[in-house]
Design an enzyme around this catalytic site. Structure first.
Site, mmCIF file in Angstrom:
data_model
loop_
_atom_site.group_PDB
_atom_site.id
_atom_site.type_symbol
_atom_site.label_atom_id
_atom_site.label_comp_id
_atom_site.label_asym_id
_atom_site.label_seq_id
_atom_site.Cartn_x
_atom_site.Cartn_y
_atom_site.Cartn_z
ATOM 1 N N SER A 147 0.854 -1.186 0.000
ATOM 2 C CA SER A 147 0.000 0.000 0.000
ATOM 3 C C SER A 147 0.887 1.232 0.000
ATOM 4 O O SER A 147 2.005 1.205 0.542
ATOM 5 C CB SER A 147 -0.885 0.021 1.250
ATOM 6 O OG SER A 147 -1.549 1.277 1.368
ATOM 7 N N TYR A 161 -1.610 -0.616 10.459
ATOM 8 C CA TYR A 161 -1.802 -1.120 9.087
ATOM 9 C C TYR A 161 -0.654 -0.674 8.189
ATOM 10 O O TYR A 161 -0.090 -1.466 7.430
ATOM 11 C CB TYR A 161 -3.136 -0.604 8.556
ATOM 12 C CG TYR A 161 -3.366 -0.791 7.068
ATOM 13 C CD1 TYR A 161 -3.877 -1.993 6.565
ATOM 14 C CD2 TYR A 161 -3.099 0.243 6.170
ATOM 15 C CE1 TYR A 161 -4.094 -2.146 5.211
ATOM 16 C CE2 TYR A 161 -3.322 0.095 4.816
ATOM 17 C CZ TYR A 161 -3.816 -1.103 4.337
ATOM 18 O OH TYR A 161 -4.034 -1.262 2.982
HETATM 19 P P1 NAP Z 1 -11.655 -5.568 0.647
HETATM 20 O O1 NAP Z 1 -12.530 -4.999 -0.410
HETATM 21 O O2 NAP Z 1 -11.970 -5.321 2.087
HETATM 22 O O3 NAP Z 1 -11.532 -7.142 0.394
HETATM 23 C C1 NAP Z 1 -10.757 -7.909 1.279
HETATM 24 C C2 NAP Z 1 -10.663 -9.319 0.766
HETATM 25 O O4 NAP Z 1 -9.759 -10.043 1.639
HETATM 26 C C3 NAP Z 1 -11.975 -10.069 0.806
HETATM 27 O O5 NAP Z 1 -11.987 -10.947 -0.311
HETATM 28 C C4 NAP Z 1 -11.896 -10.838 2.113
HETATM 29 O O6 NAP Z 1 -12.664 -12.019 2.109
HETATM 30 C C5 NAP Z 1 -10.429 -11.181 2.154
HETATM 31 N N1 NAP Z 1 -9.901 -11.478 3.476
HETATM 32 C C6 NAP Z 1 -9.938 -10.686 4.589
HETATM 33 N N2 NAP Z 1 -9.328 -11.298 5.614
HETATM 34 C C7 NAP Z 1 -8.891 -12.507 5.138
HETATM 35 C C8 NAP Z 1 -8.197 -13.601 5.711
HETATM 36 N N3 NAP Z 1 -7.812 -13.608 7.008
HETATM 37 N N4 NAP Z 1 -7.916 -14.678 4.911
HETATM 38 C C9 NAP Z 1 -8.311 -14.708 3.634
HETATM 39 N N5 NAP Z 1 -8.970 -13.698 3.034
HETATM 40 C C10 NAP Z 1 -9.258 -12.621 3.781
HETATM 41 O O7 NAP Z 1 -10.140 -5.081 0.464
HETATM 42 P P2 NAP Z 1 -9.396 -4.384 -0.789
HETATM 43 O O8 NAP Z 1 -9.561 -2.926 -0.667
HETATM 44 O O9 NAP Z 1 -9.727 -5.083 -2.045
HETATM 45 O O10 NAP Z 1 -7.885 -4.678 -0.365
HETATM 46 C C11 NAP Z 1 -7.131 -5.752 -0.919
HETATM 47 C C12 NAP Z 1 -5.674 -5.521 -0.573
HETATM 48 O O11 NAP Z 1 -5.270 -4.256 -1.120
HETATM 49 C C13 NAP Z 1 -5.380 -5.447 0.927
HETATM 50 O O12 NAP Z 1 -4.150 -6.070 1.200
HETATM 51 C C14 NAP Z 1 -5.291 -3.951 1.193
HETATM 52 O O13 NAP Z 1 -4.481 -3.671 2.300
HETATM 53 C C15 NAP Z 1 -4.672 -3.468 -0.102
HETATM 54 N N6 NAP Z 1 -4.891 -2.050 -0.377
HETATM 55 C C16 NAP Z 1 -6.134 -1.541 -0.562
HETATM 56 C C17 NAP Z 1 -6.291 -0.189 -0.809
HETATM 57 C C18 NAP Z 1 -7.637 0.458 -1.020
HETATM 58 O O14 NAP Z 1 -7.712 1.708 -1.037
HETATM 59 N N7 NAP Z 1 -8.695 -0.306 -1.206
HETATM 60 C C19 NAP Z 1 -5.165 0.647 -0.849
HETATM 61 C C20 NAP Z 1 -3.912 0.084 -0.643
HETATM 62 C C21 NAP Z 1 -3.788 -1.257 -0.416
HETATM 63 P P3 NAP Z 1 -14.193 -12.075 2.723
HETATM 64 O O15 NAP Z 1 -15.046 -11.383 1.708
HETATM 65 O O16 NAP Z 1 -14.517 -13.516 2.835
HETATM 66 O O17 NAP Z 1 -14.150 -11.347 4.027
#
Ligand code: NAP
Length: 252
Positions: A147, A161
């Site tokens: 991130s 985080y």
């Molecule tokens: P999200 O929409 O909240 O989706 C999270 C995903 O991770 C869901 O599929 C969830 O599954 C799964 N998950 C959560 N805990 C888990 C665990 N213990 N084991 C296996 N799967 C798990 O998140 P996102 O925004 O797409 O983020 C994805 C990645 O990108 C993360 O690493 C986040 O830190 C990074 N990121 C995101 C952003 C942003 O602005 N969105 C920015 C920088 C980095 P369930 O549906 O079953 O809960």
């Protein structure tokens, strides 16, 4: 190195947000896709249906990436059902409510670090075990989801985080050097403000939209824009890219 369509990709947290976008694009590029999730089976099954509609094989696998036994089982189940695993998108990650560090509990640190750091380490370890050419594997690619928080620090929101994402950057640098001679490229993508559900987990569902106007490009990004970079890193088009931390932030 692996080309598009030559193997199975495990995408942790592939059921929603950035992971789901990666799963869709990977299927379109010809990868078979293991869609990992931990609680929302309906969302995972919906992504698998999209993978299959793209002509690839898909499989939803429930596994908490922080649980060693569940991770090793996931790798075995995915390989058996879909063929040898040659790509890992180490994407699953969580954050918790926005607050200053002074208010945070040790229990919170343990939850965030176990998923974001231990989970990524466990999945990367399993990937190396099955991909490394010195172990008889076919080689492959690992894309870690870091991130921009790793360099911005997320003050007053979630420095825990941000610190966990700093660990992902360090993992990427170290592992890329460790297994670069083993047919495995390891890189990280550092998204900025991306429109997904994760911001609601921090108690601020409109965060990406609200802060998006302050991004040099004047808007938040989409999960698909992040996934395009991930798919490039999974492809032969990035065949000499190893140990890179690639920002997808609109210049933030
Ligand atoms: P999200 O929409 O909240 O989706 C999270 C995903 O991770 C869901 O599929 C969830 O599954 C799964 N998950 C959560 N805990 C888990 C665990 N213990 N084991 C296996 N799967 C798990 O998140 P996102 O925004 O797409 O983020 C994805 C990645 O990108 C993360 O690493 C986040 O830190 C990074 N990121 C995101 C952003 C942003 O602005 N969105 C920015 C920088 C980095 P369930 O549906 O079953 O809960």
């Amino acid at each position: 190195m692996q080309s598009e369509g030559r193997g199975t990709a495990i995408i942790t947290g592939g059921s929603r947000g950035i992971g789901a976008a990666c799963a869709r694009l990977a299927a379109q590029a010809g990868w078979n896709v293991c869609v990992n999730y931990t609680s929302n089976v309906d969302a995972a099954n919906a992504v698998v249906a999209e993978v299959e509609a793209a002509g690839a094989q898909g499989l939803a696998v429930k596994a908490d990436v922080a649980d060693e036994a569940q991770v090793t089982t996931m790798f075995a189940v995915a390989a058996k059902a879909l063929g040898p695993v040659t790509a890992l998108v180490n994407n699953a990650g969580i954050l918790e409510n926005q607050m200053p560090l002074a208010e945070m509990s040790a229990a919170r640190f343990a939850r965030v670090f176990s998923v974001n750091i231990t989970g990524a380490l466990l999945c990367a370890r399993e990937a190396v075990r099955v991909m490394a050419t010195s172990r008889g594997g076919p080689g492959g690619v690992i894309v870690n989801m870091s991130s921009a928080a790793a360099r911005l620090g997320s003050p007053n929101e979630y420095v825990d985080y941000a610190a966990s994402k700093g660990a992902i950057d360090t993992l990427t640098i170290g592992l890329s050097k460790e297994v670069g001679g083993d047919g495995i490229r390891v890189n990280a993508v550092r998204p900025g403000l991306i429109l997904t559900d994760i911001h609601a987990s921090g108690g601020d569902p409109d965060r990406a939209t609200r802060l998006g106007s302050g991004v040099p490009m004047g808007r938040p990004g989409t999960a698909e824009e992040v996934a395009e970079t991930v798919l490039w890193l999974m492809s032969d088009k990035s065949s000499y890219v190893n140990g890179a931390l690639i920002d997808v932030t609109g210049g933030r």
